[in-house]
Design a protein around this motif. Structure first.
Motif, PDB file in Angstrom:
ATOM      1  N   GLY A 289      57.728  31.413  29.631  1.00 37.05           N
ATOM      2  CA  GLY A 289      58.789  30.586  29.071  1.00 37.05           C
ATOM      3  C   GLY A 289      59.379  29.617  30.084  1.00 37.05           C
ATOM      4  O   GLY A 289      59.286  29.816  31.300  1.00 37.05           O
ATOM      5  N   SER A 290      60.008  28.568  29.584  1.00 38.89           N
ATOM      6  CA  SER A 290      60.701  27.626  30.456  1.00 38.89           C
ATOM      7  C   SER A 290      62.042  28.203  30.893  1.00 38.89           C
ATOM      8  O   SER A 290      62.619  29.058  30.216  1.00 38.89           O
ATOM      9  CB  SER A 290      60.913  26.291  29.743  1.00 38.89           C
ATOM     10  N   VAL A 291      62.540  27.713  32.045  1.00 37.35           N
ATOM     11  CA  VAL A 291      63.763  28.268  32.633  1.00 37.35           C
ATOM     12  C   VAL A 291      64.709  27.135  33.015  1.00 37.35           C
ATOM     13  O   VAL A 291      64.292  26.146  33.625  1.00 37.35           O
ATOM     14  CB  VAL A 291      63.439  29.106  33.891  1.00 37.35           C
ATOM     15  N   TYR A 292      65.988  27.323  32.676  1.00 40.62           N
ATOM     16  CA  TYR A 292      67.011  26.366  33.094  1.00 40.62           C
ATOM     17  C   TYR A 292      68.235  27.135  33.551  1.00 40.62           C
ATOM     18  O   TYR A 292      68.776  27.964  32.813  1.00 40.62           O
ATOM     19  CB  TYR A 292      67.399  25.442  31.942  1.00 40.62           C
ATOM     20  N   GLY A 293      68.672  26.898  34.790  1.00 35.49           N
ATOM     21  CA  GLY A 293      69.850  27.563  35.330  1.00 35.49           C
ATOM     22  C   GLY A 293      70.619  26.647  36.252  1.00 35.49           C
ATOM     23  O   GLY A 293      70.131  25.574  36.647  1.00 35.49           O
ATOM     24  N   ALA A 294      71.810  27.073  36.634  1.00 38.29           N
ATOM     25  CA  ALA A 294      72.625  26.254  37.523  1.00 38.29           C
ATOM     26  C   ALA A 294      72.170  26.393  38.970  1.00 38.29           C
ATOM     27  O   ALA A 294      71.964  25.402  39.667  1.00 38.29           O
ATOM     28  CB  ALA A 294      74.095  26.638  37.386  1.00 38.29           C
ATOM     29  N   THR A 295      71.977  27.654  39.426  1.00 40.56           N
ATOM     30  CA  THR A 295      71.579  27.879  40.819  1.00 40.56           C
ATOM     31  C   THR A 295      70.799  29.182  40.932  1.00 40.56           C
ATOM     32  O   THR A 295      70.868  30.035  40.045  1.00 40.56           O
ATOM     33  CB  THR A 295      72.822  27.913  41.737  1.00 40.56           C
ATOM     34  N   ASP A 296      70.036  29.325  42.014  1.00 38.80           N
ATOM     35  CA  ASP A 296      69.159  30.494  42.206  1.00 38.80           C
ATOM     36  C   ASP A 296      68.297  30.698  40.968  1.00 38.80           C
ATOM     37  O   ASP A 296      68.384  31.723  40.278  1.00 38.80           O
ATOM     38  CB  ASP A 296      69.984  31.746  42.504  1.00 38.80           C
ATOM     39  N   THR A 297      67.464  29.716  40.703  1.00 37.07           N
ATOM     40  CA  THR A 297      66.668  29.692  39.477  1.00 37.07           C
ATOM     41  C   THR A 297      65.186  29.669  39.819  1.00 37.07           C
ATOM     42  O   THR A 297      64.741  28.897  40.666  1.00 37.07           O
ATOM     43  CB  THR A 297      67.030  28.446  38.639  1.00 37.07           C
ATOM     44  N   GLY A 298      64.392  30.533  39.140  1.00 41.45           N
ATOM     45  CA  GLY A 298      62.953  30.591  39.414  1.00 41.45           C
ATOM     46  C   GLY A 298      62.140  30.846  38.173  1.00 41.45           C
ATOM     47  O   GLY A 298      62.617  31.465  37.215  1.00 41.45           O
ATOM     48  N   GLY A 299      60.899  30.403  38.175  1.00 37.15           N
ATOM     49  CA  GLY A 299      60.019  30.606  37.028  1.00 37.15           C
ATOM     50  C   GLY A 299      59.726  32.061  36.758  1.00 37.15           C
ATOM     51  O   GLY A 299      59.500  32.452  35.605  1.00 37.15           O
ATOM     52  N   PHE A 300      59.739  32.903  37.816  1.00 35.96           N
ATOM     53  CA  PHE A 300      59.484  34.340  37.638  1.00 35.96           C
ATOM     54  C   PHE A 300      60.727  35.165  37.982  1.00 35.96           C
ATOM     55  O   PHE A 300      61.205  35.933  37.154  1.00 35.96           O
ATOM     56  CB  PHE A 300      58.299  34.779  38.495  1.00 35.96           C
ATOM     57  N   VAL A 301      61.276  34.994  39.178  1.00 37.53           N
ATOM     58  CA  VAL A 301      62.494  35.698  39.596  1.00 37.53           C
ATOM     59  C   VAL A 301      63.505  34.670  40.103  1.00 37.53           C
ATOM     60  O   VAL A 301      63.168  33.791  40.901  1.00 37.53           O
ATOM     61  CB  VAL A 301      62.200  36.724  40.718  1.00 37.53           C
ATOM     62  N   GLY A 302      64.750  34.810  39.646  1.00 38.53           N
ATOM     63  CA  GLY A 302      65.796  33.906  40.120  1.00 38.53           C
ATOM     64  C   GLY A 302      66.131  34.140  41.578  1.00 38.53           C
ATOM     65  O   GLY A 302      66.134  33.210  42.387  1.00 38.53           O
ATOM     66  N   ARG A 303      66.387  35.389  41.934  1.00 37.38           N
ATOM     67  CA  ARG A 303      66.649  35.728  43.338  1.00 37.38           C
ATOM     68  C   ARG A 303      66.215  37.154  43.628  1.00 37.38           C
ATOM     69  O   ARG A 303      66.557  38.083  42.894  1.00 37.38           O
ATOM     70  CB  ARG A 303      68.131  35.565  43.684  1.00 37.38           C
ATOM     71  N   ASN A 304      65.458  37.312  44.712  1.00 35.93           N
ATOM     72  CA  ASN A 304      65.109  38.627  45.239  1.00 35.93           C
ATOM     73  C   ASN A 304      66.113  38.926  46.350  1.00 35.93           C
ATOM     74  O   ASN A 304      66.014  38.382  47.452  1.00 35.93           O
ATOM     75  CB  ASN A 304      63.684  38.612  45.781  1.00 35.93           C
ATOM     76  N   HIS A 305      67.089  39.787  46.072  1.00 35.02           N
ATOM     77  CA  HIS A 305      68.228  39.969  46.977  1.00 35.02           C
ATOM     78  C   HIS A 305      67.898  40.811  48.202  1.00 35.02           C
ATOM     79  O   HIS A 305      68.570  40.707  49.219  1.00 35.02           O
ATOM     80  CB  HIS A 305      69.387  40.624  46.220  1.00 35.02           C
ATOM     81  N   GLN A 306      66.906  41.696  48.099  1.00 33.99           N
ATOM     82  CA  GLN A 306      66.595  42.580  49.214  1.00 33.99           C
ATOM     83  C   GLN A 306      65.087  42.681  49.376  1.00 33.99           C
ATOM     84  O   GLN A 306      64.340  41.911  48.758  1.00 33.99           O
ATOM     85  CB  GLN A 306      67.237  43.962  48.967  1.00 33.99           C
ATOM     86  N   ALA A 307      64.603  43.609  50.175  1.00 35.10           N
ATOM     87  CA  ALA A 307      63.173  43.703  50.485  1.00 35.10           C
ATOM     88  C   ALA A 307      62.419  44.397  49.357  1.00 35.10           C
ATOM     89  O   ALA A 307      61.832  45.468  49.523  1.00 35.10           O
ATOM     90  CB  ALA A 307      62.983  44.449  51.802  1.00 35.10           C
TER      91      ALA A 307
END
Length: 325
Positions: A289-307
């Protein structure tokens, strides 16, 4: 209060049908049975609408059958609560397994302080410390809910015992101001196998963790061979994903195809919005699917916060955002 029986202790209910309207300002209200204290319910149904303050279900208000199974049940009436906790079939399911059952009526829950549990099939699946399962169940119910935990199948699955959802699905749309919102489950401490969600989600306000399948998973959660096809829309807040909004634990061999649109949202992903915990693992999965966000936006994961581990996955949808894309 129940359409046929108010409360039943250790009963056997077989081939029962209730076709009555149940309306009250009380709690623990069901279209067939208000409260089950370790009662067996098989091959039974409820057709009338149910209206109550809270803990209302189309067939059963609250309870279950510890160590036993509730089997082959369905409800078709609308379920409405003025406060909290509502399910198309069961309000609060607290003991035993549920198999081969479904709901179709619209579920509506009113304003609450945030501890509202609302699901197309079950409001909340909680309490018992045993190993319990939801197997081969589904919901066609649309869900309209304010606040708390909202799911197309189950609003909330707690961390007592071992709870697993197998071969189950939801197709109803969700319109909600809930905090934890998922096409199948709002917030999940248990496991999911071979299950899916097809409904669209409109998180019209709030929405801290919103996902096409699950709003938020925990570190003990595993999800295998499951998918979500509905679109996810949110107006604010964070953690929006086509599959899971806020993910911990393990996800494998799963996919999502719905678009994710969170115009003012942070941590927005085609598959997972935020991946947390340090021991999270996503493998052999994809998002289209297509993705639209304000910040920290990704086609698969928006943000990987840790390891966390992200291995052998892919995404194909377009991505748009304002920053950190």
């Amino acid at each position: 209060i129940g359409g046929m029986i108010g409360r039943c202790n250790g009963c056997d209910i077989d081939f029962a049908t209730a076709d009555v309207e149940v309306s009250t300002s009380c709690t623990e209200v069901g279209g067939l049975l208000g409260v089950s204290d370790n009662s067996s319910i098989d091959d039974s149904s409820a057709i009338g609408n149910v209206t109550a303050e809270s803990n209302a279900g189309g067939l059963l208000g609250a309870g279950g059958n510890i160590g036993g199974v509730l089997n082959n049940l369905f409800s078709t009436g609308m379920v409405t609560t003025t406060s909290s906790t509502a399910g198309g079939l069961i309000g609060t399911f607290s003991r035993g397994d549920l198999t081969n059952s479904y709901s179709t009526g619209v579920v509506t829950a009113g304003e609450d302080t945030g501890n509202s549990y609302v699901g197309g099939l079950i409001g909340q699946f909680v309490t018992s410390t045993a190993s319990e399962n939801i197997d081969n169940c589904y919901s066609l119910s649309d869900v309209l809910a304010s606040g708390g935990y909202v799911g197309g199948l189950i609003g909330y699955v707690d961390n007592n015992g071992t709870k697993t959802i197998n071969r189950s699905w939801a197709a109803g749309d969700l319109v909600t101001t809930g905090t934890f919102v998922g096409g199948l489950v709002g917030r999940l401490y248990g496991d999911i196998n071979d299950s899916y969600a097809m409904g669209n989600i409109n998180a019209i306000a709030g929405g801290d963790s919103v996902g096409g399948l699950v709003g938020q998973t925990e570190s003990s959660t595993t999800i295998h061979r499951s998918f979500a096809t509905g679109h996810t829309i949110g107006n604010s807040s964070q953690h929006y994903g086509g599959f899971v909004g806020y993910a911990q634990g393990i996800i494998a061999s799963s996919w999502s195809s719905g678009n994710v649109h969170a115009q003012s949202g942070q941590y927005v992903g085609g598959f997972v919005g935020s991946l947390y915990g340090g021991s999270g693992d996503i493998t052999l999965s994809h998002a289209t699917g297509s993705v639209y966000g304000a910040t920290d936006t990704g086609g698969f994961v928006g943000r990987n916060h840790q390891a966390n581990s992200i291995t052998q996955n892919f995404s194909t949808g377009s991505v748009k955002g304002l920053s950190l894309i």
